[in-house]
Scaffold this active site. Structure first.
Site, PDB file in Angstrom:
ATOM      1  N   ASP A  23       0.854  -1.197   0.000  1.00 20.91           N
ATOM      2  CA  ASP A  23       0.000   0.000   0.000  1.00 20.91           C
ATOM      3  C   ASP A  23       0.889   1.247   0.000  1.00 20.91           C
ATOM      4  O   ASP A  23       1.754   1.393   0.860  1.00 20.91           O
ATOM      5  CB  ASP A  23      -0.931   0.004   1.214  1.00 20.91           C
ATOM      6  CG  ASP A  23      -2.102   0.943   1.029  1.00 20.91           C
ATOM      7  OD1 ASP A  23      -1.868   2.105   0.621  1.00 20.91           O
ATOM      8  OD2 ASP A  23      -3.247   0.531   1.280  1.00 20.91           O
ATOM      9  N   SER A  65      -7.049   4.162  -1.271  1.00 23.76           N
ATOM     10  CA  SER A  65      -6.798   2.714  -1.281  1.00 23.76           C
ATOM     11  C   SER A  65      -8.063   1.901  -1.531  1.00 23.76           C
ATOM     12  O   SER A  65      -7.973   0.761  -1.986  1.00 23.76           O
ATOM     13  CB  SER A  65      -6.167   2.282   0.045  1.00 23.76           C
ATOM     14  OG  SER A  65      -4.888   2.851   0.157  1.00 23.76           O
ATOM     15  N   THR A 119      -8.014  -2.037   1.830  1.00 20.78           N
ATOM     16  CA  THR A 119      -7.476  -2.970   0.824  1.00 20.78           C
ATOM     17  C   THR A 119      -8.070  -4.372   0.961  1.00 20.78           C
ATOM     18  O   THR A 119      -8.667  -4.866  -0.006  1.00 20.78           O
ATOM     19  CB  THR A 119      -5.933  -2.979   0.864  1.00 20.78           C
ATOM     20  OG1 THR A 119      -5.467  -1.625   0.829  1.00 20.78           O
ATOM     21  CG2 THR A 119      -5.354  -3.750  -0.297  1.00 20.78           C
ATOM     22  N   GLU A 236      -1.036  -8.152   1.757  1.00 21.92           N
ATOM     23  CA  GLU A 236      -0.793  -6.699   1.735  1.00 21.92           C
ATOM     24  C   GLU A 236       0.241  -6.277   2.774  1.00 21.92           C
ATOM     25  O   GLU A 236       0.111  -6.597   3.956  1.00 21.92           O
ATOM     26  CB  GLU A 236      -2.091  -5.914   2.002  1.00 21.92           C
ATOM     27  CG  GLU A 236      -1.876  -4.408   1.787  1.00 21.92           C
ATOM     28  CD  GLU A 236      -2.968  -3.519   2.365  1.00 21.92           C
ATOM     29  OE1 GLU A 236      -3.717  -3.972   3.259  1.00 21.92           O
ATOM     30  OE2 GLU A 236      -3.054  -2.353   1.947  1.00 21.92           O
ATOM     31  N   ASP A 241       2.140   2.412   3.487  1.00 21.41           N
ATOM     32  CA  ASP A 241       1.381   3.653   3.297  1.00 21.41           C
ATOM     33  C   ASP A 241       1.351   4.500   4.567  1.00 21.41           C
ATOM     34  O   ASP A 241       1.436   5.726   4.502  1.00 21.41           O
ATOM     35  CB  ASP A 241      -0.036   3.279   2.865  1.00 21.41           C
ATOM     36  CG  ASP A 241      -0.886   4.480   2.513  1.00 21.41           C
ATOM     37  OD1 ASP A 241      -0.524   5.202   1.560  1.00 21.41           O
ATOM     38  OD2 ASP A 241      -1.910   4.699   3.183  1.00 21.41           O
ATOM     39  N   HIS A 245       2.496   8.353   5.001  1.00 21.95           N
ATOM     40  CA  HIS A 245       1.648   9.451   5.499  1.00 21.95           C
ATOM     41  C   HIS A 245       2.348  10.164   6.660  1.00 21.95           C
ATOM     42  O   HIS A 245       2.202  11.365   6.833  1.00 21.95           O
ATOM     43  CB  HIS A 245       0.295   8.915   5.977  1.00 21.95           C
ATOM     44  CG  HIS A 245      -0.666   8.618   4.866  1.00 21.95           C
ATOM     45  ND1 HIS A 245      -1.208   9.583   4.059  1.00 21.95           N
ATOM     46  CD2 HIS A 245      -1.195   7.448   4.426  1.00 21.95           C
ATOM     47  CE1 HIS A 245      -2.023   9.030   3.173  1.00 21.95           C
ATOM     48  NE2 HIS A 245      -2.034   7.719   3.369  1.00 21.95           N
ATOM     49  N   ASP A 283      -0.940   0.159  -4.736  1.00 22.28           N
ATOM     50  CA  ASP A 283      -2.218   0.713  -5.207  1.00 22.28           C
ATOM     51  C   ASP A 283      -2.069   2.157  -5.678  1.00 22.28           C
ATOM     52  O   ASP A 283      -2.843   2.640  -6.495  1.00 22.28           O
ATOM     53  CB  ASP A 283      -3.309   0.590  -4.129  1.00 22.28           C
ATOM     54  CG  ASP A 283      -2.862   1.071  -2.765  1.00 22.28           C
ATOM     55  OD1 ASP A 283      -1.681   1.486  -2.596  1.00 22.28           O
ATOM     56  OD2 ASP A 283      -3.692   1.052  -1.831  1.00 22.28           O
ATOM     57  N   HIS A 284      -1.034   2.847  -5.163  1.00 22.19           N
ATOM     58  CA  HIS A 284      -0.767   4.252  -5.513  1.00 22.19           C
ATOM     59  C   HIS A 284       0.540   4.643  -4.847  1.00 22.19           C
ATOM     60  O   HIS A 284       1.016   3.936  -3.953  1.00 22.19           O
ATOM     61  CB  HIS A 284      -1.898   5.168  -5.001  1.00 22.19           C
ATOM     62  CG  HIS A 284      -2.196   4.957  -3.546  1.00 22.19           C
ATOM     63  ND1 HIS A 284      -1.339   5.379  -2.541  1.00 22.19           N
ATOM     64  CD2 HIS A 284      -3.206   4.306  -2.933  1.00 22.19           C
ATOM     65  CE1 HIS A 284      -1.826   5.018  -1.381  1.00 22.19           C
ATOM     66  NE2 HIS A 284      -2.955   4.342  -1.569  1.00 22.19           N
TER      67      HIS A 284
HETATM   68 ZN    ZN Z   1      -2.923   6.176   2.322  1.00 21.62          ZN
HETATM   69 MG    MG Z   2      -4.228  -0.813   2.430  1.00 25.31          MG
END
Ligand code: ZN
Ligand code: MG
Length: 351
Positions: A23, A65, A119, A236, A241, A245, A283-284
């Site tokens: 993620d 997500s 996710t 995952e 992620d 952040h 995912d990004h």
């Molecule tokens: Zn995020």
């Molecule tokens: Mg996720």
């Protein structure tokens, strides 16, 4: 891989698919992961096929997500925040996990977030809004997934509505356990199971969480025993992620090294199996992350341009039968269609 046996010859088509999602992981995060692990030692350099996906959602250039995972799970771009529901009417879309389960495949998810997080939720739940965590937990009762490993037990047995969904799961034959120990689980394939590694979100890799690589390998062996048709497993690295952040390089480093070991475990299984397609992607992007020059010319300084997601393309790594389908530049939704093309498109039609 040092010390590992030579890979077995690959079958023409895969029976099994392992989709690993980092993620927030795009090219900058993988680049940093390669340097942290040591050039030539990282798992990323062992993949024969690399492509890129365009991660934008239905309504925004920068996805979240929920829309990102729904694109992989259902093959549709949806609005940010939506879990397994798609435009124009935001009706539920069948996910690849649900579809394969209904056809007799074994299915599983292994994550480092809660079961209700965006996710994993996007592969099994159908809700307009990702924050509806209690409803997402109830959706786990609708699809007889064979195993789940991750956090979020409290969304099942410590709920505002006082329902105990763990009792409902046990009535359906699940072995339900807490902790990260696999000792008493039905790993011979005799029963489905849920292993809750945390009441809500599991700890970070830098504060002692260890289970993702070993659980991935154990679950592959378990799923192979659960069905002779094949299996679908989503894994995952959820907290890559969260480290981004937080703009926290040390947290990111621990999560990327943990994910490297996890992907290596999936590759190890696939190389000894020969009928398993391994796909790894994010995912990004998150953090607008850069690898900047440092005073020490042999190092880089990780720089963040935001605390949010960004729109950079995301790399896709593939190994196994039909891996070549994943070359090129394509929409994130194509990952769904390429997985079906690998298995045999005739299987994709809703049952
Ligand atoms: Zn995020
Ligand atoms: Mg996720």
């Amino acid at each position: 891989m040092t010390g590992s046996v030579a890979p077995v010859p690959l079958a023409e088509r895969p029976k099994n698919i392992i989709l690993l999602i980092g993620d927030g992981m795009a090219l900058a995060q993988v680049s940093a992961g390669i340097y942290w692990k040591g050039v030539g030692k990282s798992v990323w350099e062992r993949f024969p096929v690399v492509g890129f996906h365009k991660s934008h959602s239905h309504d925004e250039r920068v996805t979240d997500s929920a829309a990102g995972a729904t694109a992989f799970a259902c093959g549709h771009k949806t609005k940010n925040g939506a879990i397994g529901v798609v435009p124009p009417d935001y009706n539920p879309c069948p996910t690849i996990l649900e579809n394969l389960k209904s056809r007799g495949w074994a299915t599983g998810m292994v994550v480092t977030c809660s079961a209700t997080h965006a996710t994993p939720a996007s592969f099994i739940a159908h809700e307009d809004i990702r924050a509806f965590t209690e409803s997402i937990a109830e959706d786990y009762l609708e699809t007889p997934i064979d195993c789940f490993v991750g956090g979020g037990q409290g969304y099942f047995d410590d709920r505002p509505d006082k329902k105990n969904l763990l009792d409902s799961l046990r009535q359906r034959g699940y072995v339900v356990q807490s902790g990260a120990g696999f000792g008493r689980l039905p790993l011979d394939g005799s029963a489905p199971f849920m292993l809750f590694t945390a009441e809500r979100e599991p700890p970070s890799a830098s504060s002692g969480r260890r289970y993702l690589p070993s659980a991935t390998l154990k679950v592959c062996d378990y799923l192979k025993k659960r069905s002779s048709k094949g299996f679908f497993l989503m894994v995952e690295g959820s907290q890559i992620d969260w480290a981004l952040h937080a703009n926290d390089p040390q947290w990111l480093k621990a999560e990327m090294l943990d994910f490297d070991a996890t992907v290596a475990a999936a590759l190890q299984f696939a190389q000894s199996d020969g009928e398993t397609l391994v796909i790894v992607t994010g995912d990004h992007e998150c953090g607008g992350t850069g690898l900047n020059a440092s005073d020490n010319k042999n190092r880089f300084t990780l720089a963040f341009s935001s605390r949010l997601h960004s729109g950079a393309m995301v790399p896709v790594y593939a190994y196994g039968p039909k891996a070549a389908l994943f070359f090129g530049i394509y929409n994130n939704t194509e990952i769904y269609y390429k997985m079906w093309a690998a298995l045999g498109d005739h299987l994709a039609e809703a049952k």
